[in-house]
Design a protein around this motif. Structure first.
Motif, PDB file in Angstrom:
ATOM      1  N   GLU A  85     -16.823  26.242 -62.332  1.00 21.84           N
ATOM      2  CA  GLU A  85     -15.420  25.436 -63.240  1.00 21.84           C
ATOM      3  C   GLU A  85     -14.120  26.358 -62.717  1.00 21.84           C
ATOM      4  O   GLU A  85     -14.536  27.773 -63.141  1.00 21.84           O
ATOM      5  CB  GLU A  85     -15.981  26.119 -64.965  1.00 21.84           C
ATOM      6  N   GLY A  86     -13.249  25.513 -63.174  1.00 25.43           N
ATOM      7  CA  GLY A  86     -11.894  26.194 -63.082  1.00 25.43           C
ATOM      8  C   GLY A  86     -11.268  26.395 -61.747  1.00 25.43           C
ATOM      9  O   GLY A  86     -10.176  27.009 -61.403  1.00 25.43           O
ATOM     10  N   ASP A  87     -12.198  26.341 -60.797  1.00 30.64           N
ATOM     11  CA  ASP A  87     -12.272  26.408 -58.496  1.00 30.64           C
ATOM     12  C   ASP A  87     -11.216  25.796 -58.184  1.00 30.64           C
ATOM     13  O   ASP A  87     -11.410  24.647 -58.875  1.00 30.64           O
ATOM     14  CB  ASP A  87     -13.385  26.146 -58.419  1.00 30.64           C
ATOM     15  N   GLU A  88     -10.143  26.226 -57.282  1.00 30.50           N
ATOM     16  CA  GLU A  88      -9.306  25.295 -57.375  1.00 30.50           C
ATOM     17  C   GLU A  88      -9.482  24.668 -55.571  1.00 30.50           C
ATOM     18  O   GLU A  88     -10.015  25.290 -54.719  1.00 30.50           O
ATOM     19  CB  GLU A  88      -7.405  25.659 -57.412  1.00 30.50           C
ATOM     20  N   ILE A  89      -8.897  23.011 -55.559  1.00 31.27           N
ATOM     21  CA  ILE A  89      -9.435  23.330 -53.929  1.00 31.27           C
ATOM     22  C   ILE A  89      -7.730  22.373 -53.846  1.00 31.27           C
ATOM     23  O   ILE A  89      -7.208  21.579 -54.932  1.00 31.27           O
ATOM     24  CB  ILE A  89     -10.226  21.870 -54.251  1.00 31.27           C
ATOM     25  N   ALA A  90      -7.658  22.999 -52.482  1.00 31.53           N
ATOM     26  CA  ALA A  90      -6.442  22.426 -51.869  1.00 31.53           C
ATOM     27  C   ALA A  90      -6.578  21.560 -51.054  1.00 31.53           C
ATOM     28  O   ALA A  90      -7.356  21.975 -50.213  1.00 31.53           O
ATOM     29  CB  ALA A  90      -5.862  23.726 -52.041  1.00 31.53           C
ATOM     30  N   VAL A  91      -6.200  20.879 -50.894  1.00 29.83           N
ATOM     31  CA  VAL A  91      -6.298  19.262 -49.776  1.00 29.83           C
ATOM     32  C   VAL A  91      -4.873  18.715 -48.851  1.00 29.83           C
ATOM     33  O   VAL A  91      -4.126  18.252 -50.182  1.00 29.83           O
ATOM     34  CB  VAL A  91      -6.824  17.891 -50.253  1.00 29.83           C
ATOM     35  N   GLY A  92      -4.276  19.328 -48.107  1.00 27.17           N
ATOM     36  CA  GLY A  92      -2.477  18.944 -48.144  1.00 27.17           C
ATOM     37  C   GLY A  92      -2.145  20.069 -48.956  1.00 27.17           C
ATOM     38  O   GLY A  92      -1.971  21.282 -48.923  1.00 27.17           O
ATOM     39  N   SER A  93      -1.268  19.007 -49.329  1.00 27.08           N
ATOM     40  CA  SER A  93      -0.635  19.259 -51.022  1.00 27.08           C
ATOM     41  C   SER A  93      -0.520  19.399 -51.717  1.00 27.08           C
ATOM     42  O   SER A  93      -0.392  20.029 -53.576  1.00 27.08           O
ATOM     43  CB  SER A  93       0.676  18.735 -51.013  1.00 27.08           C
ATOM     44  N   THR A  94      -1.839  18.743 -52.512  1.00 24.63           N
ATOM     45  CA  THR A  94      -2.528  18.028 -53.192  1.00 24.63           C
ATOM     46  C   THR A  94      -3.399  19.298 -53.981  1.00 24.63           C
ATOM     47  O   THR A  94      -4.994  19.797 -53.054  1.00 24.63           O
ATOM     48  CB  THR A  94      -3.303  16.864 -53.320  1.00 24.63           C
ATOM     49  N   ARG A  95      -3.683  20.547 -54.923  1.00 23.99           N
ATOM     50  CA  ARG A  95      -4.601  20.751 -55.761  1.00 23.99           C
ATOM     51  C   ARG A  95      -5.068  20.637 -57.020  1.00 23.99           C
ATOM     52  O   ARG A  95      -4.544  19.606 -57.625  1.00 23.99           O
ATOM     53  CB  ARG A  95      -3.437  22.408 -56.031  1.00 23.99           C
ATOM     54  N   MET A  96      -6.453  20.647 -56.981  1.00 25.46           N
ATOM     55  CA  MET A  96      -7.476  20.452 -58.018  1.00 25.46           C
ATOM     56  C   MET A  96      -7.798  21.288 -58.246  1.00 25.46           C
ATOM     57  O   MET A  96      -8.671  22.551 -57.844  1.00 25.46           O
ATOM     58  CB  MET A  96      -8.035  18.877 -57.177  1.00 25.46           C
TER      59      MET A  96
END
Length: 164
Positions: free
Chosen positions: A145-156
């Motif tokens: 929970e709360g982990d940030e995934i970055a793919v290109g310019s998108t952060r989720m």
């Protein structure tokens, strides 16, 4: 003797140049393949724009979702619902999160999978990598929970599922 050395050096440079061009062409073809559709997201294409209900403190019934916190492509607050065993992220039109238009995202960039009911993320050999909490991942990585995934310019941000 010097002429032979120069000839070998020229041949070596030529071979390296051809290998370099071949790698660029292979990467470009792999990234472009399957991303010819429009950048406009159609309704029901893996995004949930409705705010999530407040979850009770119980074991989640659903694996959760990825909420967009920053992106040049997707609206802030859009969510990728993790309701399938495998959720593809990338420019591919069949991806749950279509990131077409981001030059740093591969066609098939990353995959979120359910392993024993817990989500994991795997980079699919993308050129620019997939990041979890700012660290480039090289292997399948479990999400908390709360982990940030970055793919290109998108952060989720990963949010676990809520019970009904």
């Amino acid at each position: 003797m010097v002429d032979q050395a120069l000839l070998l050096l020229r041949i070596g440079v030529l071979v390296l140049l051809y290998l370099f061009v071949w790698r660029i062409a292979r990467t470009a073809i792999r990234d472009v393949r399957g991303s010819a559709e429009s950048m406009i997201l159609s309704p029901g294409h893996g995004f949930d724009r409705q705010p999530a209900p407040v979850a009770a403190l119980a074991e989640p019934a659903m694996p959760g979702r990825l909420v967009v916190v920053a992106s040049d492509i997707l609206p802030i607050g859009a969510a990728v619902v993790l309701d399938q065993p495998e959720v593809l992220l990338g420019r591919d039109p069949h991806a749950a999160a279509v990131l077409d238009g981001d030059g740093f995202v591969s066609g098939r960039h990353a995959m979120v999978r359910l392993r024993g009911g817990a989500p994991t993320v795997t980079d699919l050999g993308s050129t620019n990598g997939t990041y979890v909490n700012g660290n480039r991942i090289a292997a399948e990585t479990h999400l908390q929970e709360g982990d940030e995934i970055a793919v290109g310019s998108t952060r989720m941000i990963y949010e676990p599922g809520a019970t009904p």
